[in-house]
Design an enzyme around this catalytic site. Structure first.
Site, short mmCIF file in Angstrom:
data_model
loop_
_atom_site.label_atom_id
_atom_site.label_comp_id
_atom_site.label_asym_id
_atom_site.label_seq_id
_atom_site.Cartn_x
_atom_site.Cartn_y
_atom_site.Cartn_z
N GLY A 84 0.84 -1.19 0.00
CA GLY A 84 0.00 0.00 0.00
C GLY A 84 0.87 1.24 0.00
N HIS A 93 -3.99 1.06 7.90
CA HIS A 93 -2.66 1.69 7.86
C HIS A 93 -2.65 2.86 6.85
CE1 HIS A 93 1.91 1.33 7.89
NE2 HIS A 93 1.68 2.11 6.86
N GLU A 94 -3.17 2.60 5.65
CA GLU A 94 -3.14 3.63 4.60
C GLU A 94 -4.08 4.78 4.94
OE1 GLU A 94 -0.72 3.51 2.64
OE2 GLU A 94 -0.21 1.44 3.11
N CYS A 149 6.24 0.10 7.37
CA CYS A 149 5.80 1.27 6.61
C CYS A 149 6.95 1.75 5.76
CB CYS A 149 5.36 2.38 7.58
SG CYS A 149 4.87 3.89 6.76
N LEU A 150 6.68 2.06 4.51
CA LEU A 150 7.73 2.52 3.61
C LEU A 150 8.31 3.86 4.04
CD1 LEU A 150 6.04 1.50 0.24
CD2 LEU A 150 7.92 0.33 1.38
N GLN A 188 2.87 10.03 1.33
CA GLN A 188 4.19 9.38 1.35
C GLN A 188 5.06 9.79 0.16
OE1 GLN A 188 2.45 5.24 2.21
NE2 GLN A 188 4.42 5.23 3.29
N HIS A 213 -2.57 7.27 7.18
CA HIS A 213 -1.63 8.21 6.54
C HIS A 213 -2.34 9.50 6.13
CE1 HIS A 213 2.29 6.36 6.19
NE2 HIS A 213 1.80 5.23 5.74
ZN ZN Z 1 2.85 3.45 5.82
#
Ligand code: ZN
Length: 188
Positions: free
Chosen positions: A46, A141-142, A99-100, A51, A145
């Protein structure tokens, strides 16, 4: 095809509330295509627009579940309805997420088992997905953000401390840090 730099925790865009998408045009189409390229290159399951430095309420996802169903889509201006978060200790083996924007780290976190996503697709169609398990976790999670919340903000104290230490040691937690998949070799 364009892989975009992924902002790292500390960058203000990750810690603010994103704005509704109001214009559905070729710029939005390009952003979504680039987000898919970036998510694939990372790789990740995701990716939310903040991000990649864009403070809009939009995320993409790509997940194949235990029954081999592929969940691949774009969620614009999403709403998320969730069941209560389970109580008790999170399980390191089954509830650890990453998480990226905090590359290379993982920590366990309790999430709701079920989530109903209502969102608009790139073509303007409103759709709904009744998700459970890991897909429900990805959506939570997304979605977080878009409200400026990272999973690290939700961790229990002992895990929060571990992540905070890594962030400090890596020189993150300040504005302007990013990494580019395929260029900088970091993993989710
Ligand atoms: Zn993330």
């Amino acid at each position: 095809m364009a892989v975009l730099p992924i902002r790292i925790t500390g960058d203000p865009v990750l810690h603010q509330i994103a704005s509704e998408v109001t214009v559905f045009d070729s710029t939005l189409e390009t952003l979504v295509a680039d987000m898919f390229d970036t998510m694939e290159a990372a790789p990740g399951v995701g990716l939310a627009a903040p991000q990649v430095g864009i403070p809009l309420r939009l995320f993409v996802y790509n997940w194949t579940d235990e029954e081999d169903t592929l969940w691949h889509g774009t969620a614009i201006n999403p709403e998320l309805l969730i069941t209560p978060t389970p109580t008790g200790e999170p399980d390191e083996d089954n509830e650890s997420e990453g998480c990226l924007s905090i590359p290379g780290e993982r920590a366990p976190l309790r999430r709701s088992e079920r989530a109903i996503l209502r969102a608009t697709d790139l073509d303007g169609t409103r759709y709904e997905i009744d998700a459970s398990g890991w897909l429900a976790r990805i959506f939570q999670h997304e979605f977080d953000h878009l409200d400026g919340t990272l999973y690290a903000d939700r961790l229990e104290n002992s895990y929060a401390k571990i992540i905070a230490k890594v962030v400090r040691k890596s020189g993150w937690g300040v504005p302007g840090q990013s990494w580019t998949p395929g260029v900088d070799h970091l993993e989710d």
